[in-house]
Scaffold this active site. Structure first.
Site, PDB file in Angstrom:
ATOM      1  N   CYS A   1      71.424  39.255  40.947  1.00 32.98           N
ATOM      2  CA  CYS A   1      71.613  40.192  39.845  1.00 32.98           C
ATOM      3  C   CYS A   1      70.351  40.399  39.025  1.00 32.98           C
ATOM      4  CB  CYS A   1      72.754  39.720  38.941  1.00 32.98           C
ATOM      5  SG  CYS A   1      72.482  38.108  38.191  1.00 32.98           S
ATOM      6  N   ASN A   2      69.422  39.457  39.052  1.00 30.51           N
ATOM      7  CA  ASN A   2      68.206  39.646  38.269  1.00 30.51           C
ATOM      8  C   ASN A   2      66.931  39.337  39.058  1.00 30.51           C
ATOM      9  OD1 ASN A   2      68.207  36.833  38.356  1.00 30.51           O
ATOM     10  ND2 ASN A   2      69.044  36.627  36.293  1.00 30.51           N
ATOM     11  N   ARG A   3      67.030  39.457  40.401  1.00 33.58           N
ATOM     12  CA  ARG A   3      65.867  39.141  41.239  1.00 33.58           C
ATOM     13  C   ARG A   3      65.998  39.833  42.587  1.00 33.58           C
ATOM     14  NH1 ARG A   3      62.632  35.075  40.619  1.00 33.58           N
ATOM     15  NH2 ARG A   3      64.109  34.089  39.190  1.00 33.58           N
TER      16      ARG A   3
ATOM     17  N   GLN B   1      72.159  30.801  46.007  1.00 37.08           N
ATOM     18  CA  GLN B   1      71.673  32.137  46.346  1.00 37.08           C
ATOM     19  C   GLN B   1      70.553  32.078  47.378  1.00 37.08           C
ATOM     20  OE1 GLN B   1      70.842  33.160  42.276  1.00 37.08           O
ATOM     21  NE2 GLN B   1      72.766  34.270  42.024  1.00 37.08           N
TER      22      GLN B   1
ATOM     23  N   MET C   1      79.913  34.696  41.914  1.00 38.94           N
ATOM     24  CA  MET C   1      79.730  34.720  40.469  1.00 38.94           C
ATOM     25  C   MET C   1      81.074  34.848  39.758  1.00 38.94           C
ATOM     26  SD  MET C   1      77.292  34.697  38.052  1.00 38.94           S
ATOM     27  CE  MET C   1      75.769  35.517  38.509  1.00 38.94           C
TER      28      MET C   1
END
Length: 468
Positions: free
Chosen positions: A50-52, A120, A193
């Site tokens: 979500c952020n990478r 992840q 998540m």
């Protein structure tokens, strides 16, 4: 192996850019296959969270590799290359290894120290293995990164200090809408998540928990895992359920919004005045309409607001300890890789020497057929001992030099001095002739611009003094 990583994360790109650049649907699979099919790339793996978004590859040329991977990320995202490039970072060789190990330890996470990144990374490796884009090099690299991450969490206090994104997000919700305990909650999605979010809500004491997912079987499976502490909700009924819950956590893989502002406004009109409706949106791209921020009675905590919030900073001692672990592990990994590159040359040298000894002893036997067995054995042992002594110093020395960045050049010198057959060396290593390690390192650093692609501001320079 010449490791290159090109990517962007919450540290280099605004959430709006990350959201548009997100790889959804079958895009991750296509990126992997197109990267591996490139003449520049031998192996590829994609870390897509979500952020990478990071693309790791074993490349034979640095500049061509940067251009290829950058264009792939842009081509499969919603962001043009010119707009994406300033937000990209590039790491090469040891710096790329250092970056991956830091990521595995949670040092590069939005919430420093969180351990979810290990899962992840494990998923990223499994995906590359499943698609047959990861070979021995990336397999060894990612497996070692996972071990380093586990070591950091077991040997330091960063595991206790670090929070998951879910925990941190719920803290922000609680700060604006009151304690989580006693709330009625809805989780939209049933992936990893969402599962973590549901389990956290149960531990936090929610009184009623609903799980909605487009695939009902996955929602039912999550309810089963939670031991009956939740119940399923038909995905189509999510808009109506908004009026009856206090908190919504959403994390789906949808390409567009799942919860629109008009639906939230309608739900707010049915709620008791002063009873806030809170949303925690952990999806990328976002699940909850950004316009919900402006609605009275609604609280929206999303990745953008989390990126601006200040999480509790882990103790400086723990971060320093993990940084030391990462530095030591990068050094050890580099030494092992360089030793592995040199080992085939040493083995080929020994094999050549053994063949020379065998040939000369056979020649001696044919010339002196009457030589008695005892004398023949003594001569054979003497010749072998002489060869071993002559080879001992160079082979020991080259192994010692393998621990240094320039070790590969000593192996090349051995091949030249002893006229080793390249086919024999590469037969030992199992790599194609011509795939010389380190042949792609450009001189100096990364220039301010390249003909194919302007290197990102976060790029780390390749080693100085190497060949292009």
């Amino acid at each position: 192996m010449s490791l290159l990583v090109v990517g962007l994360s919450h540290r280099t790109a605004p959430v709006g850019v990350l959201e548009r650049a997100a790889l959804t649907g079958d895009s991750p699979t296509r990126v992997l296959h197109e990267a591996a099919a490139s003449a520049t790339v031998a192996e590829a793996a994609l870390v897509n969270t979500c952020n990478r978004i990071e693309l790791y590859a074993d490349v034979d040329k640095f500049h061509a590799g940067v251009a290829e991977l950058s264009q792939l990320l842009a081509g499969h995202s919603g962001v043009d290359l010119d707009e994406l490039t300033p937000h990209l970072y590039v790491h090469y060789e040891d710096r790329a290894v250092h970056h991956l190990f830091s990521v595995a330890c949670g040092l590069d996470s939005m919430v420093v120290g969180e351990g979810q990144i290990l899962g992840q990374l494990r998923d990223a490796l499994a995906k590359a293995q499943e698609e047959h884009t990861a070979g021995r090099g990336l397999n060894e690299l990612f497996q070692q990164a996972l071990r380093v991450g586990k070591r950091a969490h077991s040997e330091t206090g960063i595991d206790k200090a670090g929070q998951s994104l879910v925990t941190f997000g719920l803290e922000q919700v609680a700060a604006g809408a009151g304690p989580i305990a006693g709330k009625r909650a809805l989780v939209v999605g049933a992936g990893s998540m969402s599962s973590l979010a549901a389990a956290t809500l149960v531990r936090s004491g929610v009184t009623d928990l609903l799980i909605a997912n487009r695939t009902p079987a996955r929602a039912e499976r999550l309810v089963e895992i939670l031991g009956g502490a939740a119940r399923t909700l038909d995905f189509a009924k999510v808009p109506q359920a908004l009026a009856d819950v206090d908190l919504v956590i959403s994390c789906t893989g949808a390409a567009g919004t799942v919860i629109d502002a008009p639906e939230v406004a309608a739900a707010l009109a049915l709620r008791t005045a002063g009873q806030p409706l809170a949303f925690l949106d952990l999806a990328m791209p976002r699940d909850v309409d950004h316009a919900v921020h402006a609605l009275d009675g609604a609280l929206l905590v999303d990745l953008e607001s989390l990126s601006h919030a200040h999480a509790a900073t882990p103790g400086a001692g723990d971060v320093d300890a993990v940084s030391t672990i990462v530095a030591d592990e990068v050094t050890a990994f580099g030494q092992a890789q360089r030793a592995a590159r040199i080992a085939p040359t040493v083995v080929a040298l020994r094999a050549m020497a053994s063949e020379v000894v065998r040939s000369e002893l056979a020649r001696l036997t044919s010339r002196l057929p009457d030589l008695d067995e005892r004398s023949s054995a003594e001569i054979s042992q003497t010749v072998r001992r002489v060869v071993d002594k002559l080879l001992h110093a160079p082979t020991v020395k080259v192994k010692q030099l393998a621990a240094e960045p320039g070790g590969a050049s000593y192996a090349e010198a051995l091949r030249e001095l002893f006229d080793l057959d390249p086919a024999a060396v590469h037969a030992v290593s199992g790599t194609p002739i011509g795939a010389q390690a380190g042949s792609s390192i450009p001189p100096g650093g990364i220039p301010a611009a390249q003909a194919a692609v302007a290197p990102p501001a976060g790029a780390t320079a390749p080693p100085a003094g190497a060949t292009r």
